[in-house]
Design an enzyme around this catalytic site. Structure first.
Site, PDB file in Angstrom:
ATOM      1  N   LYS A  35       0.841  -1.203   0.000  1.00 22.82           N
ATOM      2  CA  LYS A  35       0.000   0.000   0.000  1.00 22.82           C
ATOM      3  C   LYS A  35       0.874   1.250   0.000  1.00 22.82           C
ATOM      4  O   LYS A  35       2.061   1.182   0.326  1.00 22.82           O
ATOM      5  CB  LYS A  35      -0.919  -0.021   1.223  1.00 22.82           C
ATOM      6  CG  LYS A  35      -0.177  -0.062   2.542  1.00 22.82           C
ATOM      7  CD  LYS A  35      -1.114  -0.420   3.685  1.00 22.82           C
ATOM      8  CE  LYS A  35      -0.327  -0.490   4.986  1.00 22.82           C
ATOM      9  NZ  LYS A  35      -1.117  -1.043   6.088  1.00 22.82           N
ATOM     10  N   TYR A 261      16.215  29.879   7.837  1.00 26.85           N
ATOM     11  CA  TYR A 261      14.966  30.515   8.264  1.00 26.85           C
ATOM     12  C   TYR A 261      14.865  30.591   9.786  1.00 26.85           C
ATOM     13  O   TYR A 261      15.197  29.618  10.483  1.00 26.85           O
ATOM     14  CB  TYR A 261      13.765  29.710   7.761  1.00 26.85           C
ATOM     15  CG  TYR A 261      13.484  29.875   6.293  1.00 26.85           C
ATOM     16  CD1 TYR A 261      13.222  31.124   5.741  1.00 26.85           C
ATOM     17  CD2 TYR A 261      13.475  28.762   5.455  1.00 26.85           C
ATOM     18  CE1 TYR A 261      12.950  31.253   4.386  1.00 26.85           C
ATOM     19  CE2 TYR A 261      13.203  28.891   4.102  1.00 26.85           C
ATOM     20  CZ  TYR A 261      12.948  30.139   3.577  1.00 26.85           C
ATOM     21  OH  TYR A 261      12.685  30.267   2.243  1.00 26.85           O
TER      22      TYR A 261
HETATM   23  C1  LIG Z   1      -0.342  -2.006   6.724  1.00 24.46           C
HETATM   24  C2  LIG Z   1      -0.908  -3.254   7.223  1.00 24.46           C
HETATM   25  C3  LIG Z   1      -0.068  -4.343   7.526  1.00 24.46           C
HETATM   26  C4  LIG Z   1       1.426  -4.269   7.486  1.00 24.46           C
HETATM   27  O1  LIG Z   1       1.882  -3.650   8.671  1.00 24.46           O
HETATM   28  P1  LIG Z   1       3.429  -3.487   8.985  1.00 24.46           P
HETATM   29  O2  LIG Z   1       3.446  -2.971  10.365  1.00 24.46           O
HETATM   30  O3  LIG Z   1       3.951  -2.498   7.993  1.00 24.46           O
HETATM   31  O4  LIG Z   1       4.038  -4.821   8.818  1.00 24.46           O
HETATM   32  C5  LIG Z   1      -0.680  -5.532   7.881  1.00 24.46           C
HETATM   33  N1  LIG Z   1      -2.016  -5.641   7.964  1.00 24.46           N
HETATM   34  C6  LIG Z   1      -2.842  -4.608   7.717  1.00 24.46           C
HETATM   35  C7  LIG Z   1      -4.318  -4.784   7.830  1.00 24.46           C
HETATM   36  C8  LIG Z   1      -2.309  -3.377   7.358  1.00 24.46           C
HETATM   37  O5  LIG Z   1      -3.129  -2.345   7.122  1.00 24.46           O
END
Ligand SMILES: *Cc1c(COP(=O)(O)O)cnc(C)c1O
Length: 385
Positions: A35, A261
């Site tokens: 994702k 800045y």
């Molecule tokens: C993003 C996600 C993961 C992966 O999590 P990590 O901590 O990056 O390993 C697993 N399950 C779900 C439902 C997620 O949304």
């Protein structure tokens, strides 16, 4: 040309996936989480190294379509499910699997059943075990599961840890108990073939007894730590991303001179200051505190050109000083002998190469490696090695 780059190490990604494979039972499958454009790495660059994964997890249908268009033929799981009835129909066309976490999605699933040979006939049924974000309650889920199984769906019971990064947190035992009790009830009362998936990266490491049928590694694939207080290096994970730029200006400044800045940094001694072509417009966090540092590698002049000895590359740890701007940051070069314009500066990369890890800079920015990786922008050039 302005020099700001993101180098992606495919071998590191493969290595990290193999670390997952080593930790799980042979029968357990891997849903590799890609994702947010593979946690900011660029999913198109990551797919070749993820061929051993059994399926890929995405947050929305647009991400799924992109992966299909890149030629991925195995499973894709929409981990938040579909957001409209139209999307449900399209996700079936694309042979995606969906999570179902709410009654409205059950309704869509009942109104349009995928064909019996479709991947979309498998549903990931989300149980709320205590994170209180998404999912059905234990007391209502048996009825939901029964409706879906009666309609012809195969189910994978799934849930998500709220505190998997802290193995001693009491919520973990609670969530595990609710999950296993519910799984037993579903297998007894609805369908003995119901599968199960509970673990993200931290869960894979901390709860080996909970790997079930599918694990869902995300952050560990990219070589950033899922755990508080244990580094990626200690977990034998390798960083996939190196975020780098180069020195574009060098100046001597006097004691009392301020930099950047807000004139936030004031030199307490005469200093050599460098300007690096990277900023928050590239994804370097503006909010870093005084602890952030970079690695500077001066270009070695080949003085003895007849020598066959390889030059030893020495790099230096330089503090980031003053405010991070959109396109530039300032660093303290005082300790670097003969810095030159154009020499390489690493913002985060491989601690084995004396570079800061993304997790270390995340600490300086009071956040997690997850966020820094996801927030790199499209502006740096991407190079895959
Ligand atoms: C993003 C996600 C993961 C992966 O999590 P990590 O901590 O990056 O390993 C697993 N399950 C779900 C439902 C997620 O949304």
């Amino acid at each position: 040309m302005r020099n700001a780059s993101i180098t992606l190490n495919s071998a590191a990604l493969t290595h990290n996936l193999n670390q997952v494979i080593k930790k799980i039972p042979k029968k357990t499958k891997i849903l590799a989480m890609v994702k947010a454009d593979a946690y900011g790495h660029g999913v198109k660059h990551c797919l070749p190294s993820l061929q051993q994964a059994d399926a890929l997890g995405v947050a929305c249908f647009d991400e799924a379509k992109q992966i299909r268009s890149l030629g991925w033929q195995k499973g894709i799981v929409l981990i938040e499910g579909v957001f409209s009835q139209q999307e449900w129909a399209e996700s079936i066309e694309a042979e995606c699997q969906s999570i179902v976490h709410h009654q409205y999605q059950v309704q869509w699933a009942l109104e349009k059943l995928p064909t019996s040979d479709s991947a979309s006939r498998t549903m990931w049924l989300k149980l709320n075990t205590g994170m209180n974000r998404l999912g059905f309650e234990p007391k209502e889920i048996v009825a939901v599961a029964k409706t879906l199984v009666d309609a012809g769906y195969n189910l994978i019971l799934t849930s998500h840890f709220a505190n998997a990064d802290c193995p001693d947190h009491p919520s973990n035992a609670n969530q595990i108990k609710i999950f296993t009790d519910t799984l037993t009830a579903l297998r007894d009362q609805v369908d003995s073939n119901i599968k199960a998936s509970l673990c993200n990266s931290a869960g894979i490491i901390n709860f080996p007894e909970c790997h079930f049928d599918w694990v869902r590694p995300g952050i560990m694939l990219y070589g950033s730590t899922p755990l508080e207080g244990i580094s990626a290096q200690e977990l034998q994970l390798q960083p996939v991303m190196t975020f780098a730029a180069s020195l574009m200006a060098i100046h001597n400044i006097a004691a009392g001179a301020s930099v950047g800045y807000g004139s936030r940094f004031v030199a307490n001694r005469p200093m050599v200051k460098g300007i690096v072509s990277i900023g928050y417009g590239d994804g370097y966090p503006r909010v870093v505190d005084g602890s952030a540092w970079v690695t500077v590698t001066p270009q070695v002049k080949n003085t003895a050109s007849d020598s066959t000895e390889p030059e030893t590359v020495v790099s230096y740890k330089c503090p980031v000083i003053g405010r991070v701007a959109m396109d530039m940051i300032a660093i303290d070069l005082t300790e670097v002998p003969n810095p030159t314009v154009g020499c390489k500066v690493v913002l985060w990369g491989d601690p084995d190469q004396s570079e800061p890890s993304v997790d270390e800079i995340a600490n300086s920015a009071h956040t997690l490696g997850y966020e820094l990786l996801c927030r790199v922008t499209q502006r740096p050039t991407r190079v895959v090695i």
